[in-house]
Design an enzyme around this catalytic site. Structure first.
Site, PDB file in Angstrom:
ATOM      1  N   GLU A 141       1.097  -1.129   0.390  1.00 55.06           N
ATOM      2  CA  GLU A 141      -0.055   0.340   0.393  1.00 55.06           C
ATOM      3  C   GLU A 141       0.735   1.492   0.160  1.00 55.06           C
ATOM      4  O   GLU A 141       0.715   1.733   0.572  1.00 55.06           O
ATOM      5  CB  GLU A 141      -1.093   0.347   0.748  1.00 55.06           C
ATOM      6  CG  GLU A 141      -2.025  -0.949   0.934  1.00 55.06           C
ATOM      7  CD  GLU A 141      -2.720  -1.207   2.398  1.00 55.06           C
ATOM      8  OE1 GLU A 141      -2.596  -0.203   2.979  1.00 55.06           O
ATOM      9  OE2 GLU A 141      -3.848  -2.258   2.312  1.00 55.06           O
TER      10      GLU A 141
ATOM     11  N   GLU B 181      -5.140 -11.034  -2.037  1.00 59.03           N
ATOM     12  CA  GLU B 181      -5.992 -11.041  -0.624  1.00 59.03           C
ATOM     13  C   GLU B 181      -7.830 -10.894  -1.027  1.00 59.03           C
ATOM     14  O   GLU B 181      -8.425 -10.505  -0.266  1.00 59.03           O
ATOM     15  CB  GLU B 181      -5.512  -9.857   0.297  1.00 59.03           C
ATOM     16  CG  GLU B 181      -3.932  -9.266   0.545  1.00 59.03           C
ATOM     17  CD  GLU B 181      -4.092  -8.346   1.083  1.00 59.03           C
ATOM     18  OE1 GLU B 181      -4.787  -7.978   1.708  1.00 59.03           O
ATOM     19  OE2 GLU B 181      -2.732  -7.863   1.448  1.00 59.03           O
TER      20      GLU B 181
HETATM   21  C1  GLA Z   1      -4.719  -5.089   4.078  1.00 56.77           C
HETATM   22  C2  GLA Z   1      -3.184  -5.873   4.427  1.00 56.77           C
HETATM   23  C3  GLA Z   1      -4.185  -7.254   5.082  1.00 56.77           C
HETATM   24  C4  GLA Z   1      -4.753  -7.156   5.835  1.00 56.77           C
HETATM   25  C5  GLA Z   1      -6.225  -6.290   5.217  1.00 56.77           C
HETATM   26  C6  GLA Z   1      -7.342  -6.100   6.411  1.00 56.77           C
HETATM   27  O1  GLA Z   1      -5.143  -5.608   2.659  1.00 56.77           O
HETATM   28  O2  GLA Z   1      -2.243  -5.641   3.532  1.00 56.77           O
HETATM   29  O3  GLA Z   1      -2.440  -7.666   5.786  1.00 56.77           O
HETATM   30  O4  GLA Z   1      -4.817  -6.138   7.497  1.00 56.77           O
HETATM   31  O5  GLA Z   1      -5.591  -5.168   5.156  1.00 56.77           O
HETATM   32  O6  GLA Z   1      -7.088  -7.126   7.645  1.00 56.77           O
END
Ligand code: GLA
Length: 353
Positions: A153, A260
């Protein structure tokens, strides 16, 4: 009577669990084409979800225990125990292991930013600490973790230089990303190194990410792929936008990974569901199928990681989402396959030969 009812319930639960394990394995359905991963906490290795993990997944990532503040809470005092458990499990099961994450604007330990006298840490000190962290963590899991989310991020399309205005940027300047990748590559030259972010299908974000990645490539920085978090919902973003984003990075010669994935039943920022849960679960199944189809159309994409195993453990019902009853994963709270599971399975059947 009560005892009999309890017994029936217990047997019922056991039978249900057996059924879930007997359903065709997602990992097997995609074997040789995509790794199917799950983000987990060490406690899930022995929870009710453990049989599903073993049956349907062939890759894992730490949901939290490898984040910088979790693994190095005090300078030089590492907490490797929980991460070691995951690595040992992956090794024992013959599963792949992703590493998440070496640098993030969140979950960075506070000690990173001050020197011993309490003054703001200099660029040199912060870089030395970052190098030491990466050397130690990547070095420890060298050969065991095949891919790292080196940075997480870091993109902000509202900034003229596309970089998030966070403490990393303030302390080091705009080359902190480059340094992190170089340190990681030196610590494990064989590991695949990813830049991971959310909303990578939004045009402004995608363009910024592309600009930053092109800069890294031009400077010879060892970046191998883009991680697309893919926390999406039943309602968006569109498969076309996702496809376009994947193509953007494939054209640069990079790998893509979905890192994710989960599919919320809620509309953006809504507090309640906009339709019956049954309808939404059906739409969710179609959505999983459509997404997997897009992923399979990308030969440079070889791993899809879900942010959880079943709806009994998901970040989408906590923190900023407290009060929701979201069900974003392919298995339900009783570890039973949902339409989302069927959607994933059918996508493999229909799009793989
Ligand atoms: C972001 C992070 C993850 C996790 C999610 C929420 O996507 O990359 O590691 O913390 O938020 O759980």
């Amino acid at each position: 009577m009560i005892r009999r009812a309890a017994l029936t319930m217990l047997l019922g639960a056991a039978a249900l669990q057996a059924a879930a394990q007997d359903t065709p394995s997602l990992a097997k359905a995609y074997e040789g084409r995509l790794k199917i991963g799950a983000a987990i906490e060490p406690s899930q290795l022995t929870s009710a979800e453990a049989p599903l993990l073993a049956a349907h997944f062939n890759s894992i990532v730490a949901e939290n225990v490898m984040k910088p503040a979790d693994i190095q809470p005090k300078e030089g005092a590492y907490n490797f125990g929980p991460a070691d458990k995951l690595v040992a499990y992956a090794h024992g099961q013959g599963m792949a292991m992703r590493g998440h994450t070496l640098l993030w604007h969140l979950r960075t330990p506070a000690w990173m930013w001050t020197d011993r006298e309490g003054k703001p840490a200099t660029r040199e000190l912060v870089l030395a600490r970052l190098k030491s962290h990466i050397d130690t963590v990547v070095g420890r899991y060298k050969g065991a973790v095949y891919a790292w989310d080196v940075v997480n991020e870091v993109i902000d399309d509202k900034q003229p230089n596309c970089l998030r205005k966070d403490k990393w940027f303030a302390a080091v300047g705009d080359d902190y990303i480059e340094q992190a990748f170089r340190y990681a590559h030196a610590a494990d030259p064989k590991a695949r190194l990813y830049i991971n972010d959310y909303s990578t299908e939004e045009p402004a974000k995608r363009q910024c990410l592309e600009r930053v990645v092109k800069g890294l490539i031009a400077r010879g920085v060892p970046v191998h792929g883009v991680g697309h978090q893919m926390h999406v919902s039943v309602f968006g973003p569109s498969a076309e936008a996702i496809d376009e984003s994947l193509s953007t990075f494939a054209r640069l010669g990079l790998e893509n990974q979905v890192t994710e994935l989960d599919v919320s039943l809620y509309r953006y920022q809504a507090k309640s569901l906009s339709d019956s849960e049954d309808t939404l679960l059906r739409l969710q199944g179609e959505r999983y199928a459509a997404l997997m189809k897009v992923f399979l159309a990308h030969p440079e994409l070889r791993a899809v990681t879900l942010w959880g195993i079943s709806d009994s453990h998901t970040w989408l019902n906590h923190g900023e989402y407290e009060g929701r009853h979201d069900s974003p994963l392919p298995f339900d709270r009783r570890q039973q396959p949902k339409p989302a599971y069927t959607g994933m399975l059918n996508a493999a059947k229909n799009n793989l030969r």
